[in-house]
Design a protein around this motif. Structure first.
Motif, PDB file in Angstrom:
ATOM      1  N   PHE A   1       0.832  -1.210   0.000  1.00  0.00           N
ATOM      2  CA  PHE A   1       0.000   0.000   0.000  1.00  0.00           C
ATOM      3  C   PHE A   1       0.863   1.255   0.000  1.00  0.00           C
ATOM      4  O   PHE A   1       0.613   2.190  -0.762  1.00  0.00           O
ATOM      5  N   ASP A   2       1.876   1.260   0.836  1.00  0.00           N
ATOM      6  CA  ASP A   2       2.687   2.471   0.927  1.00  0.00           C
ATOM      7  C   ASP A   2       3.431   2.738  -0.379  1.00  0.00           C
ATOM      8  O   ASP A   2       3.647   3.892  -0.743  1.00  0.00           O
ATOM      9  N   ARG A   3       3.791   1.681  -1.089  1.00  0.00           N
ATOM     10  CA  ARG A   3       4.509   1.870  -2.348  1.00  0.00           C
ATOM     11  C   ARG A   3       3.613   2.444  -3.435  1.00  0.00           C
ATOM     12  O   ARG A   3       4.102   3.009  -4.407  1.00  0.00           O
ATOM     13  N   LEU A   4       2.321   2.284  -3.287  1.00  0.00           N
ATOM     14  CA  LEU A   4       1.393   2.914  -4.227  1.00  0.00           C
ATOM     15  C   LEU A   4       1.602   4.409  -4.219  1.00  0.00           C
ATOM     16  O   LEU A   4       1.456   5.078  -5.221  1.00  0.00           O
ATOM     17  N   ASN A   5       1.937   4.912  -3.007  1.00  0.00           N
ATOM     18  CA  ASN A   5       2.081   6.336  -2.785  1.00  0.00           C
ATOM     19  C   ASN A   5       0.871   7.075  -3.365  1.00  0.00           C
ATOM     20  O   ASN A   5       0.992   8.008  -4.151  1.00  0.00           O
ATOM     21  N   MET A   6      -0.315   6.623  -2.904  1.00  0.00           N
ATOM     22  CA  MET A   6      -1.594   7.149  -3.376  1.00  0.00           C
ATOM     23  C   MET A   6      -1.652   8.658  -3.258  1.00  0.00           C
ATOM     24  O   MET A   6      -1.834   9.189  -2.163  1.00  0.00           O
ATOM     25  N   HIS A   7      -1.478   9.348  -4.351  1.00  0.00           N
ATOM     26  CA  HIS A   7      -1.632  10.790  -4.379  1.00  0.00           C
ATOM     27  C   HIS A   7      -0.872  11.452  -3.227  1.00  0.00           C
ATOM     28  O   HIS A   7      -1.360  12.403  -2.616  1.00  0.00           O
TER      29      HIS A   7
ATOM     30  N   ILE B   1      -0.092  10.211  -0.215  1.00  0.00           N
ATOM     31  CA  ILE B   1      -0.317   9.791   1.165  1.00  0.00           C
ATOM     32  C   ILE B   1      -0.060   8.298   1.342  1.00  0.00           C
ATOM     33  O   ILE B   1      -0.092   7.531   0.386  1.00  0.00           O
ATOM     34  N   GLY B   2       0.219   7.898   2.563  1.00  0.00           N
ATOM     35  CA  GLY B   2       0.454   6.499   2.901  1.00  0.00           C
ATOM     36  C   GLY B   2      -0.816   5.843   3.408  1.00  0.00           C
ATOM     37  O   GLY B   2      -1.880   6.470   3.433  1.00  0.00           O
ATOM     38  N   PHE B   3      -0.685   4.603   3.818  1.00  0.00           N
ATOM     39  CA  PHE B   3      -1.857   3.832   4.212  1.00  0.00           C
ATOM     40  C   PHE B   3      -2.550   4.421   5.446  1.00  0.00           C
ATOM     41  O   PHE B   3      -3.772   4.605   5.442  1.00  0.00           O
ATOM     42  N   THR B   4      -1.772   4.732   6.475  1.00  0.00           N
ATOM     43  CA  THR B   4      -2.378   5.265   7.697  1.00  0.00           C
ATOM     44  C   THR B   4      -3.095   6.585   7.426  1.00  0.00           C
ATOM     45  O   THR B   4      -4.199   6.815   7.931  1.00  0.00           O
ATOM     46  N   GLU B   5      -2.481   7.419   6.625  1.00  0.00           N
ATOM     47  CA  GLU B   5      -3.122   8.689   6.285  1.00  0.00           C
ATOM     48  C   GLU B   5      -4.433   8.438   5.532  1.00  0.00           C
ATOM     49  O   GLU B   5      -5.425   9.131   5.766  1.00  0.00           O
ATOM     50  N   PHE B   6      -4.408   7.467   4.668  1.00  0.00           N
ATOM     51  CA  PHE B   6      -5.633   7.106   3.955  1.00  0.00           C
ATOM     52  C   PHE B   6      -6.726   6.691   4.934  1.00  0.00           C
ATOM     53  O   PHE B   6      -7.884   7.119   4.806  1.00  0.00           O
ATOM     54  N   VAL B   7      -6.358   5.891   5.919  1.00  0.00           N
ATOM     55  CA  VAL B   7      -7.351   5.424   6.895  1.00  0.00           C
ATOM     56  C   VAL B   7      -7.900   6.597   7.703  1.00  0.00           C
ATOM     57  O   VAL B   7      -9.096   6.659   7.991  1.00  0.00           O
ATOM     58  N   ILE B   8      -7.040   7.538   8.050  1.00  0.00           N
ATOM     59  CA  ILE B   8      -7.504   8.730   8.769  1.00  0.00           C
ATOM     60  C   ILE B   8      -8.546   9.475   7.932  1.00  0.00           C
ATOM     61  O   ILE B   8      -9.627   9.812   8.429  1.00  0.00           O
ATOM     62  N   LEU B   9      -8.253   9.693   6.670  1.00  0.00           N
ATOM     63  CA  LEU B   9      -9.225  10.370   5.798  1.00  0.00           C
ATOM     64  C   LEU B   9     -10.520   9.572   5.712  1.00  0.00           C
ATOM     65  O   LEU B   9     -11.612  10.134   5.747  1.00  0.00           O
ATOM     66  N   TYR B  10     -10.383   8.268   5.616  1.00  0.00           N
ATOM     67  CA  TYR B  10     -11.582   7.421   5.542  1.00  0.00           C
ATOM     68  C   TYR B  10     -12.462   7.612   6.774  1.00  0.00           C
ATOM     69  O   TYR B  10     -13.676   7.808   6.662  1.00  0.00           O
ATOM     70  N   LEU B  11     -11.857   7.549   7.941  1.00  0.00           N
ATOM     71  CA  LEU B  11     -12.622   7.655   9.185  1.00  0.00           C
ATOM     72  C   LEU B  11     -13.296   9.019   9.307  1.00  0.00           C
ATOM     73  O   LEU B  11     -14.442   9.111   9.754  1.00  0.00           O
TER      74      LEU B  11
END
Lengths: 143, 143
Positions: free
Chosen positions: B25-31, B33-43
């Motif tokens: 997930f972290d290697r995706l470097n989604m726009h 952000i990393g995985f934890t940051e993604f989860v924060i946005l999700y929540l």
DNA sequence: GTAAAATCATTGAGTAGTCAAGTATATGTT
DNA sequence: AACATATACTTGACTACTCAATGATTTTAC
């Protein structure tokens, strides 16, 4: 409120559960070592000759080659493992379990077993089996 | 060769699987952000008012209060979230999702969903359900 | 038999967390 | 009302990794 798919939701929960469990193990501070170090000792102890290539250890525990180099440094320094060359391949450097490392594993294993049973009691054997099988499909192949 | 109990072995495999998945997930470097940051946005996105207390976010994702403070710092700096005081309790500082944060989540969610399905295809729905249930017992309560 | 590609390990620089201690505020107890 | 305890958050110092690049060696292909 955007929906995300069940697979992703499951992976998010996997991350959360693992984070909490990892912290619990690390807080035990089992005889001075953390969870990853414990797993390294376990794998060495469980191997035929008490030794392994760095890259194989890294793959088994799911960290990078770089990561294993860095994890092993303090372990070498305090004498839990030593280094051994491979005569046929000069690129390889084996990690060898020392008697001190073996002894520490034996002690730490008791503490770790206790906590593991606290987290997943043996009576939940259906869950344990089921989880093991699913993790195996996801690449969890440590025996 | 000392045996360890099945619970501990399962937890070792859990750690391995999670380490490998997290790295993917972290290697995706989604726009950015990393995985934890993604989860924060999700929540945040998934919450009623698009805001949450720091401590609640930390508990949900399984990191410490200190950890959430540090994760949020760069997210505030790039404008994905902002801060809001609680009138009734001056200790509390809410994390509020900005429009930019919401937009980034919407984009990142597509990428994340794709990878999640690659790791756990929807056709394995039995495993997904089963894993979700077991994780729930272990404290994985993100819905 | 030599050049190209792959593999094993290490290093420099950075990130995502940890814990323990501290500050500020709120809550419960007498 | 005062004091002790609990809660929310931040900070300093640290750890356990990551990636990208490099060096050394081995394997593969021609």
């Amino acid at each position: 409120m955007l929906m995300i798919n069940p697979s992703l939701k499951t992976l998010i929960n996997l991350a959360k559960v693992q984070a909490v469990i990892a912290r619990r193990f690390d807080r035990l501070n089992m005889h001075g070592i953390g969870f990853t170090e414990f797993v390294i000792l376990y794998l060495l102890q469980q191997s035929e000759e008490g030794k392994a290539r760095r890259i194989d250890l890294a793959d088994k525990i799911g960290i990078t080659a770089s990561g294993i180099t860095r994890m092993l440094l303090p372990m070498e320094k305090i004498g839990l493992v030593t280094r051994e060359a491979n005569e046929r391949d000069a690129r390889v450097s084996y990690v060898v379990l020392t008697p001190a490392g073996k002894q520490l594993f034996t002690d730490a294993e008791k503490t770790a077993n206790t906590l593991a049973l606290e987290i997943m009691p043996a009576k939940e054997s259906k869950d344990i089996t089921s989880l093991t099988n699913i993790l195996a499909k996801l690449g969890g192949n440590i025996t």
